[in-house]
Structures are given as C-alpha cells and as structure tokens.
Design an enzyme around this catalytic site. Structure first.
Site, short mmCIF file in Angstrom:
data_model
loop_
_atom_site.label_atom_id
_atom_site.label_comp_id
_atom_site.label_asym_id
_atom_site.label_seq_id
_atom_site.Cartn_x
_atom_site.Cartn_y
_atom_site.Cartn_z
N HIS A 583 43.39 58.83 50.70
CA HIS A 583 42.38 58.22 49.79
C HIS A 583 42.71 56.78 49.64
O HIS A 583 41.75 55.75 49.67
CB HIS A 583 42.50 59.08 48.79
CG HIS A 583 41.66 58.61 47.61
ND1 HIS A 583 40.21 59.03 47.44
CD2 HIS A 583 41.48 57.57 46.66
CE1 HIS A 583 39.54 58.51 46.35
NE2 HIS A 583 40.32 57.54 45.79
N GLU A 584 43.90 56.47 49.20
CA GLU A 584 44.08 55.38 48.48
C GLU A 584 44.36 54.21 49.60
O GLU A 584 43.83 52.72 49.50
CB GLU A 584 45.64 55.39 47.84
CG GLU A 584 46.03 55.99 46.88
CD GLU A 584 44.77 55.93 45.95
OE1 GLU A 584 44.49 54.72 45.45
OE2 GLU A 584 44.12 56.91 45.26
N ILE A 716 38.79 57.06 30.75
CA ILE A 716 37.69 56.44 29.95
C ILE A 716 38.29 55.59 28.87
O ILE A 716 37.54 54.91 28.22
CB ILE A 716 36.67 57.41 29.62
CG1 ILE A 716 37.39 58.06 28.62
CG2 ILE A 716 36.34 58.15 30.81
CD1 ILE A 716 36.14 59.33 28.16
N PHE A 717 39.60 55.80 28.42
CA PHE A 717 39.99 55.17 27.07
C PHE A 717 41.05 53.90 27.61
O PHE A 717 41.35 53.23 26.75
CB PHE A 717 40.56 56.05 26.00
CG PHE A 717 39.35 57.02 25.67
CD1 PHE A 717 38.45 56.65 24.84
CD2 PHE A 717 39.49 58.39 25.65
CE1 PHE A 717 37.41 57.41 24.38
CE2 PHE A 717 38.67 59.25 25.40
CZ PHE A 717 37.55 58.85 24.62
N ALA A 718 41.40 53.95 28.68
CA ALA A 718 42.56 53.01 28.86
C ALA A 718 42.52 52.47 30.34
O ALA A 718 43.18 51.70 30.95
CB ALA A 718 43.89 53.43 28.87
N GLY A 719 41.29 52.65 31.06
CA GLY A 719 41.14 52.35 32.57
C GLY A 719 40.11 51.81 32.98
O GLY A 719 39.71 51.63 34.03
N GLY A 720 38.99 51.59 32.07
CA GLY A 720 37.97 50.96 32.38
C GLY A 720 36.74 51.84 33.18
O GLY A 720 35.70 51.54 33.63
#
Length: 801
Positions: A583-584, A716-720
């Site tokens: 995936h990466e 959603i709170f630290a990764g955009g």
C-alpha cells in the site's frame, strides 16, 4: 465515488493544494538513510533552494482497518529531496550572505541550514531547532518582502520564486517534524512547540498575501489564460481557491481572528498527537506467569520478551519470560487475536479504547476546542460547517459522501449481522462461556479461530513465508514488470535516523536514476508514532533543478511499524503487514514516477484528497495475484514456496467478515462527517454521545459506554483528515476498477499486463495533480469508474445486486 472493502492497512496521503497549507503540513518528517550526512557548501551559499514545497498538506496514514483492530494512525511526516544529476543533487542551499551577516557561529554550523545532498538526519538535535528555524524564517521573511515588491502576473515573477520560498521552509520544518515522528524526545517536542507559532505566523502571512493573490487573479483574467497548459491552469485555480480558504479576503479584524484560530488549531493538533503517543507508551503490563499469555504465538512472545529486556529485565526470554505487553500495534493485535486469557484481552482492550481520555493526557477538552474552532473558522469563511470547507478541495461534496456511506452501510449490514451470528455459533461449538454474550474483546479472538477453522489458515504460521527481504524483492520485481523500473539498494548514500532504515534508488530502463526513497520498516514504540505512512522528501521540480539537469528528482519515504527481527530470525511479516508495505509503496510510486514538470502539481501534489488512495489500494490487489504472491512467499529457512493449497485458501478467505470490516470503516467516516456537519460544540450532546448514536447504525455490537476511541483518533484531530475520512471509501471504487483493467486484459498474459502497466504508469502515476483525477482515470480506463469491480472483489455484489 468510492466503496468499502476490507483491505487491511492502507495509508492515505493527504494532499492539499495551497502553498501555505503545504507549509503547515511541513510538520512531518522525511525519510533518509545511511550514515554520513553529506554537508556541502556553507549555509551562505547563493545557490537556490533544493527542496520543493510539499503540496501535501498532511501525511497519509492508513485508515483504521478493522480485521485485527490495528489502527494505522497517522503520523506526520515531511520530506526533502535533492535535485538530481545522477549522483549529485544539493538539496538545501538557501541562506545568502546578506541576510546572514549577523548570524553567530552556531548558526553557521547548524545542520538545518547547511547545503546538503540529503538531510543530515543523523546529526540534527533538539538544540538546532530554535536557532535554525528562526534564522530560516528571518531569511524567508526577507524573500517574501522582495517577492511582494516585485511580483508580476507571470510564471517567472510569481510561481517560481513562490515555489522556492515554500520549498525552503517545507524541507527544514519537515526534517525536524520527521524526527519527532520517528525519533521522539521531550527536548525535540519542546523546541518545536516553542518555534511553531513563529512558523505558523509566517505561513499565514504567505497564504494571505494580497500581492500574490492578486497576481494569480490577474493571470486567470489575462488574454493569455487559454494558452496556459492544463497543469498551469490547475495551479492558478488551486492557489486562488486556497488563498480564499486561508483568509485572504477577510477584513482586518476577522483576519486577525482567523489567524488566532489557525495558531491555536496547530497547537492543539500537536498536543493531541503527543497525548496519544504518551498514553500508548504509558501502558506496560509485566507478565511473569506464562499461563496468563497462553495462546500467544512465538513471534509475539519473542517481541514481549524483547520489550521486557528494553525495560530492564535483562534475562527475559521468549520461553521463560518475563514478558511485557504494550499497546503498540504488534503487541496489542497479538493479544486481541490470540490470547486465550479473556480477562487479559478485556484489560488490554479497555485500556486501548480509553487511551488519552483522563488525567494530564486527556484529549477530551482538546477535541471539544478543535471542533469549536473549526466551526468558527468555517463561519468566518462563510461556510455552514467545517465539512464544507474540507470538501472545497475534494472531488466529493458532503451530500455525495454521505450518500456513498449510506449505500455502503445498507449493503454491508446484513452481512455483518451474519458475521456475528457465525462467531456466536462457532464459539458456542467450542464451549466458550461467552458465546451468547460476545463483547468487543472477544470478536477478534473468535474471528481468528473461525478463520483458522474455516480456511485452515493460521496467520502466525504464515510468517516464515514472508521474510522482509523476500517481500521487498518480490515487490520490486512486480514494479519492474508493471512499470519498467529497477530498484536497487543505495544504503550509505544518505544519512539516516536509525540503523534499520533502508535507502533505495529507482532507475529507468536505461539504468538512469529517476527517484530515491527511504523505508523505515520496524516498530519502535518508545520513540516512533504508530501506523504506516508515506510522504515526499522532495518532489520533482524543474524550477529547483541544477547542475544542468532538466528536473530535480523526487525522493519519498515510507514508514511502517511491522514486527522487527528477533534473535537470529529476520523480520517475519504477517500477511497484513505485507499488504501495508504494498500500500505505502503505491503511494511512493505516484510520487516517484511522475513526469509532471510543474513542481506544484508533480507526483502526489495537487491531487484531490479523495482520489490519492487509488495507486496505494491498487497495489494491495497484487498481494493476491498468484505469481506475485508466490514470488515473495518463500520460507526463510528452507526456501520452500508457499503451498498452492494455502494460496487458494488465502484467496477464499479474502472476503472473510467483509461486512463487519466495511461497517467499521463506515463508522469512522460517518462519525467524522457527523462531527463536522451537524454537531454543536458545547451543546446537549457530547462527542461520545454522537459516537454512540452513529455506532447504533454502523456497528452490530455497539461500543462500550466508556469507549473513548475519539481520544485516539489522530486521523481527524491531528492528521488533517477532518471531514475527509470517507476518502478511503471514495478511492476504493477507483482502485478496484483500475485493477479490473488488468483482469480484463488477462492476468496470465504477461504482454498484456506489461502494456496495461505501462498505461497505468503514463496516466495514474505520471500526471500528478496537473490534471483532474476523473479525467486521468478516464484516460487510463477509457470510461468513468464503476463500483462493480469493488463489489465483486468484496463479495458484496450479490448483496447489492
């Protein structure tokens, strides 16, 4: 549009368009390897900067996949890349003598400010951050002043100098944030926290620059507009849109309020992530009685003993202990899947889902404040909610995203209900006392037992067939077959931050280097963020080329948290870890194989966020392709290939619990949208009430009342990924349909596979953000995407049909 599938780990890149956004994202890290930083000229060299701006606003962590309840949580990363002329490509030479005349000797020797071929990750320390960033910002302020005075609505007088400014900050800030993600220390955190407001202040000034905004508007309104290339039009349109989203049109008082919000959101985001990491590291359960961990496979016992050694129990062994259980993914997943001790599973599970929810590490007030500030920001920009702000730079709309999620939910529900009934029946047949009252900590354990029984596959027993070196060799051979590239080890060429980091060179069919990438594969819970991600170190750029080259070559980094080597055994991977690497690598390929000459839309830059997962999810399909799998599945001791019957069982098990896994992702995506559309901060409902309400429609077995999963929801709170988690689903339609092109051509027809692979490379991987993603897809596939392939691969076609 996108549909869900139960691909284990995928890591999503984030991509954003604004230059300022890019900079704000420069809060990540880049990858590099080797040990001697190649420090070249002095920091006062007059050469132009050598690191392109990252238009990728955040790093791209994989989604919270469910089959083993592993959270591929995002970590921030950033990158740097030298312009390449075969072997020499200085990366960072940006501080000119005039602006640095008063700089002291320490600044002159600061590794962050040197002219280097690759970032000197091995010698950068916390003490370099404050003076280095401040000196850099002083120089960039001067450069921006000059640009605003001399700007003209032309490429040479606007876009090129702007790209250089963004690149300089992106590279250096990315270096320190990369180290924070992979080599975290309290000193480094403190240094970054101190200079971060100054960095954000500069970003805001750049993003709200009226002269730059007006120049882009003038280009768009000029008679020459129609003669611009498609890529240049995309750049102009994107910069105008992003400037507006960054508050360029706000009146002075509202702009001041907007800037305060941005500063605070940046601070809160960092604090949230740090709390999750610290809470994860805080839990350590010492086990001295082997009966307590009955059922754990040898690999997990070895890892637990290795952890114990690192905690001071020098004589710990896999056989006799003591053992230390942690919340790091390899340890946590193993307990959830294999520990027969139900009380242990419950203890570890409850601790995991309440991470960072109490005491000094409580993220609850941070969540509330983030949601409140995002809503205020949206209102200032004349949007109804923050989701509308997020969707302004994506393919989807709020309505379309919600429509897709509901279709997937209804398609998955009955299958998920049956999944639970199957688990109850099976566990009852095995004499489980909890059979009629299965709880969250029972699901993965009995799922693994049922899978073993139904398909006669034990994931732990497959590990010996997936050694790290064989997996990488097979992956690189696949890339050669599909895309005509060769990948060779280049260890020693670039400095690295850890001895396990690998460095590779990508060459075209003529043997010429076209890209480089780092790979940091193993879990290091004491200093490294959890999850898996890819990011750029530097992007392809003609503006930043030098030494007579046409373009600076791209460099990427990949970071995973897979099982490390133990004793005399190499790293033996689970099949899910194999999928994660594929995936990466898909993300990295889109970055490295770009042929886009415009740096601001090269590689993964400028691609709509909900389309960027296409190549990464596409690569996961090859893990089930017989020839590919057989090329990597060789027993690490005997060299024996994976038995054919086992391969067939892997194929059969591919859709095992597809409904449940689909619903898990839908829960996360639906909760994300709900919090950013309808939720009222400080209202009658708490965020946890919202989670419970959403879960009643998306989870057959509802979460515990005390579930505080949101306190660890870095995405959603630290990764955009705010109002963007649905993107994983959206892109799955594209990736499944793209792979079906190879199925249509004939997977056993090597010539057809190579021809289709070439076409994929020349469109999906080559065009970057210079063309709308739907148009790129149509150019590859010959038509718009259809969900049929995804539904078929997921075993849900009949359900919907």
């Amino acid at each position: 549009m996108k549909i869900t599938r139960h691909f284990p780990n995928r890591v999503l890149f984030k991509i954003t368009f604004v230059i300022v956004n890019m900079l704000m994202v420069a809060t990540r890290f880049s990858l590099s390897r080797s040990v001697h930083p190649i420090l070249k000229r002095s920091p006062f060299s007059s050469h132009s900067s050598h690191f392109t701006p990252k238009l990728l606003l955040k790093s791209h962590p994989c989604p919270l996949w469910s089959s083993s309840f592993s959270f591929c949580l995002q970590a921030f990363h950033h990158s740097t890349s030298p312009s390449l002329s075969s072997s020499s490509f200085s990366a960072c030479s940006f501080l000119s003598p005039p602006s640095m005349a008063s700089v002291d000797e320490n600044i002159e020797t600061n590794p962050l400010l040197q002219d280097f071929d690759f970032p000197p990750f091995d010698i950068v320390e916390a003490k370099h951050v404050r003076p280095g960033i401040r000196a850099l910002l002083k120089k960039l302020e001067s450069d921006l002043d000059e640009l605003e005075k001399t700007v003209e609505p032309s490429w040479p007088k606007l876009v090129e100098p702007l790209e250089k400014i963004v690149d300089r900050l992106t590279v250096v800030w990315g270096m320190v944030n990369h180290l924070k993600s992979v080599k975290d220390t309290a000193e480094l955190r403190a240094a970054i926290e101190e200079v971060q407001p100054e960095k954000v202040k500069f970003q805001l000034r750049l993003g709200q620059s009226k002269p730059i905004y007006n120049a882009f508007k003038a280009i768009q309104e000029s008679p020459d507009w129609q003669s611009l290339s498609e890529a240049r039009k995309r750049i102009v349109e994107t910069q105008i849109r992003e400037a507006v989203l960054n508050g360029v049109s706000l009146e002075d008082d509202k702009r001041e309020q907007f800037n305060k919000i941005e500063q605070e959101l940046e601070r809160l985001s960092h604090k949230f992530s740090e709390n999750v990491l610290d809470a994860t590291k805080k839990f350590e359960k010492l086990v001295t009685d082997k009966k307590e961990i009955d059922g754990l496979p040898a690999t997990a016992l070895g890892l637990a003993a290795q952890t114990a050694v690192s905690k001071g129990y020098e004589n710990a062994t896999a056989e006799n202990g003591p053992w230390v259980i942690t919340l790091d993914a390899p340890s946590f997943i193993s307990v959830m899947q294999h520990a027969r001790n139900r009380a242990l599973r419950e203890e570890v599970y409850r601790t995991y889902i309440t991470r960072a929810s109490d005491g000094d590490l409580d993220n609850t007030p941070i969540i509330n404040q983030i949601l409140k500030l995002r809503l205020e920001k949206a209102k200032l920009l004349n949007y109804n909610n923050y989701a509308e702000v997020s969707m302004a730079t994506k393919m989807a709309t709020v309505d379309k995203a919600e429509e897709l999620l509901e279709k997937l939910r209804s398609a998955s529900w009955n299958a998920a209900v049956q999944d639970v009934e199957d688990l109850k029946s099976y566990s009852k047949s095995q004499g489980a006392l909890e059979a009629d009252n299965l709880n969250q900590w029972d699901i993965n354990f009995w799922s693994e037992r049922l899978r073993e029984s139904k398909y006669n596959i034990n994931e732990e027993e497959l590990r010996p067939y997936f050694s790290f070196s064989k997996v990488m060799d097979g992956l690189f051979n696949l890339a050669k077959t599909l895309f005509g590239i060769d990948i060779e080890p280049a260890d020693g060429l670039a400095p690295v931050w850890n001895k396990d980091v690998r460095f590779y060179c990508v060459k075209d069919s003529s043997g010429s280097p076209i890209a480089y990438f780092y790979f940091d594969p193993y879990s290091r819970p004491s200093e490294k963020k959890e999850g898996a991600w890819m990011d750029e170190v530097v992007s392809r750029s003609c503006v930043l080329s030098r030494n007579g080259t046409t373009a600076r070559l791209p460099i990427a980094h990949m970071v995973c948290n897979q099982t490390p080597p133990f004793g005399d055994k190499p790293s033996l991977m689970t099949f899910r870890e194999v999928e994660t690497v594929f995936h990466e690598f898909g993300h990295a390929l889109q970055h490295m194989l770009t042929k886009q000459d415009e740096g601001l839309v090269a590689g993964i830059r400028g691609i709509e966020w909900d389309a960027v997962e296409l190549p990464s999810q596409f690569m996961e399909y090859w893990c089930y392709h017989r020839d590919t799998l057989m090329s990597i599945a060789k027993h690490y001791e005997t060299g024996e290939s994976l038995p054919e019957e086992v391969y067939l069982k892997l194929l059969a098990a591919r859709t095992f619990r597809a409904g449940s896994l689909s619903l898990r992702q839908i829960r996360f995506a639906s909760l994300d949208l709900e919090l950013h559309t309808k939720y009222t901060p400080d209202g009658s409902e708490s965020v946890y009430d919202v989670d419970q309400r959403v879960s009643r429609k998306t989870q057959v077995i509802p979460p515990l009342p005390e579930d505080r999963f949101l306190c660890g929801f870095n995405h959603i709170f630290a990764g955009g990924y705010a109002a963007g988690y649905y993107s994983y689903k959206w892109a799955e339609v594209l990736s499944a349909d793209a792979f079906s092109a190879f199925e249509d051509a004939g997977l056993e027809d090597s010539k057809a596979v190579k021809e289709t692979g070439h076409k994929f490379r020349e469109t999906i991987l080559a065009l970057g953000g210079g063309k709308a993603p739907l148009e790129v897809f149509v150019q590859f596939r010959g038509r718009e995407p259809s969900p049929e392939a995804l539904l078929r691969h997921n075993g849900l076609l009949a359900v919907i049909g």
